[in-house]
Design an enzyme around this catalytic site. Sequence first.
Site: not given
Length: 286
Positions: A157, A209, A279
């Site tokens: 990510r 998320s 994130e």
Amino acid sequence: MVSLAGFTSYRVGGPAEWFVSPRTVEDLRACFAWATAEGLPLTLLGLGSNLLVSDRGLPGLVICTRHLRQTQFDEETGRLTAAAGEPIARLAWKAADRGWAGLEWAVGIPGTVGGAVAMNAGAHQACTADILVKAQLVTQAGETQELSPADLGFRYRTSILQGDTSRLVTQATFQLCPGAGAAVVTAETRACQERRHATQPYHLPSCGSVFRNPEPRTSGWLIEQTGLKGFQIGGAQVSPMHANFIVNLGNATASDVYRVIRHVQEKVSQRWDITLEPEVKIWGEF
């Protein structure tokens, strides 16, 4: 000033001091040049899906790439090139319609091609790094760069482009697999979409998320086991459907969301001695 609430999937956030949404790469170069000449801080914004903007807004120039859209399918090589502002989910459906496999996993990701490259977006055990051939960028000095996956330093990510405002992805080329058949690829794409919608609260504004998964556990499992599903501050709530989503119930402020994020981090740390890493990108003063 332009309110950024309408440019983020959370539907919260204050104003940008200056805002522009270029439609061509030449327009983008001109925006970079103006910001440099004026000595303005620069913020690069796609679809605003992985983002929390402060209620106080952002200083300087915000450049939104959502109007940079174009796609090209190369039948000989099986490569798909798309401009930075193209929604990655829309691109997945375009590939499916042609029977090109490789992007099915991206159908539930609410971001742009540029954002997918910068953060190495992924789902269903697949990610951008798996299929990227190259990315084209424009620097703040107006120069063009072409970077390979190795150049981009992909990790889970993230990439070297995260937080880098000195250059911007303008297009990316992906290696797909033609010939799989439109019916087959469309069915798998739809299945990926249905799996996400069955387990994630897409009916309410969110950033997707919130936290990266600290292997071997998932953030959602840790948050749920800490008893935080349904926890709420103001209009922001840890989703009862998926604990790694913090949703806007309709009247949330950015501050509400931020306070829920910090509360979740504190409680998970106390119970599991694990610090959850966001994130979601958090911009501005809180």
